[in-house]
Enzyme design. Sequence first.
Site, PDB file in Angstrom:
ATOM      1  N   LYS A 151      38.868  29.699  43.810  1.00 18.29           N
ATOM      2  CA  LYS A 151      38.033  30.628  43.058  1.00 18.29           C
ATOM      3  C   LYS A 151      38.415  30.573  41.590  1.00 18.29           C
ATOM      4  O   LYS A 151      39.591  30.376  41.261  1.00 18.29           O
ATOM      5  CB  LYS A 151      38.212  32.064  43.579  1.00 18.29           C
ATOM      6  CG  LYS A 151      37.506  33.127  42.743  1.00 18.29           C
ATOM      7  CD  LYS A 151      37.835  34.535  43.212  1.00 18.29           C
ATOM      8  CE  LYS A 151      37.211  35.566  42.278  1.00 18.29           C
ATOM      9  NZ  LYS A 151      37.476  36.955  42.699  1.00 18.29           N
ATOM     10  N   GLU A 201      37.424  49.499  37.673  1.00 23.04           N
ATOM     11  CA  GLU A 201      38.471  48.860  38.480  1.00 23.04           C
ATOM     12  C   GLU A 201      39.878  49.309  38.107  1.00 23.04           C
ATOM     13  O   GLU A 201      40.346  49.073  36.988  1.00 23.04           O
ATOM     14  CB  GLU A 201      38.367  47.343  38.342  1.00 23.04           C
ATOM     15  CG  GLU A 201      39.315  46.576  39.237  1.00 23.04           C
ATOM     16  CD  GLU A 201      38.991  45.097  39.335  1.00 23.04           C
ATOM     17  OE1 GLU A 201      39.727  44.374  40.027  1.00 23.04           O
ATOM     18  OE2 GLU A 201      37.999  44.666  38.717  1.00 23.04           O
TER      19      GLU A 201
END
Length: 396
Positions: A151, A201
């Site tokens: 990723k 977040e």
Amino acid sequence: MVEITAVENILHRKIQQQSALKERFLFTSQETSLLSDGCFKRITQPLLDSEGSQDAFQRTLREQFRLARAAGIKDPLVVGAIPFDSHQPTALFIPQHVTRTDRNQLMTQLKPYQQQPLAPITRQQAYPDKPHFMKMVSDAVAAMNRGEMDKVVLSRLLKLTTEDSIDSTTLMSLIMAQNPDNYHFHVPLANNEVLLGASPELLLRKQKDQFSSRPLAGSAKRQLDREDDHRVGQTLLASSKDRHEHQLVIDAMAKVLAPVAEQLQVPQVPELVTTSQLWHLATTVQGITHNAEENALVLAGLLHPTPALSGYPHQLACRLIQHLEPFPRELFGGMVGWCDDEGNGEWVVTIRCAQLNQQQVTLFAGAGIVPASDPLSEWQETGTKLSTMLKAFGLH
């Protein structure tokens, strides 16, 4: 004596001043909301040295806390931002005074600023542009198909030019009103610029020996129709592509936290959370640290940047980011928050944010790229994330 207070009329007086937040650090969460006054000492030392150690930074921080207490600052805090690359200079400072308050109260006090118009935007520039960004995604997918990594997070900027300088207090009040449940931050920088935003977040919160983190990875655009919106959320929760991207982040974070935790709780299945613009996959990780004296920055520094902001494996992803992205991230994609001299603190990821410099406003957004990623979809996802800030300007 300078100390932390929670006096309502002091807050009211501060907010009623013109450009009330100009030189002030602001941070809000469900647990703690802070508003600073004055600057005792700026700290620019990188969080990590060339060997990847925090030791030198932590020594500096302890010494500055000692000097602050000697100067009459009771219970000093360090506040501000740390860049994406922890080897780069920080944008931290110890305030002379901090007011603790309730987030809803602070939003109410800022509400009058929402009536003040923002300077009109005269120019927008995507950097990189759409074809360039889509090629970045294609190149990243090709690298993953070659087995180089699992990723990588790629980002882009949107640069706005306005007729006149943007008042950061007005912009901050609009962002808070439009994103009431996010973490809000306003960071005055040494060069008269301002970093501000509404992050969804949590990187790390620490209170005594207990800590928690709630990483986000995997997202989908919300819909106006309630049934359509629900269906989009359920589709995200069932998406193998997004669940894979999310699990890479959780596994990597658990591996980092396990050695420093006496107890660590990592749910097996993510939950759905929403912002005003997006659905996200989220997992709340909780634990008890072996060493309660290690401060919040020690733990946050171990996690930062998570694979939700860099990729996996981290070093390989960072090299690809440096190769593909045509700009240095600097404070974008970093972390912002506070830490007190007892080790407590709260740090969030610097996303859904903007940096202001007089008539220049720079917005930042990124997307996690995995082998199943589609370049056009990733362009659209970053556009949706940019809309969190654009909405404050009345744009989409």
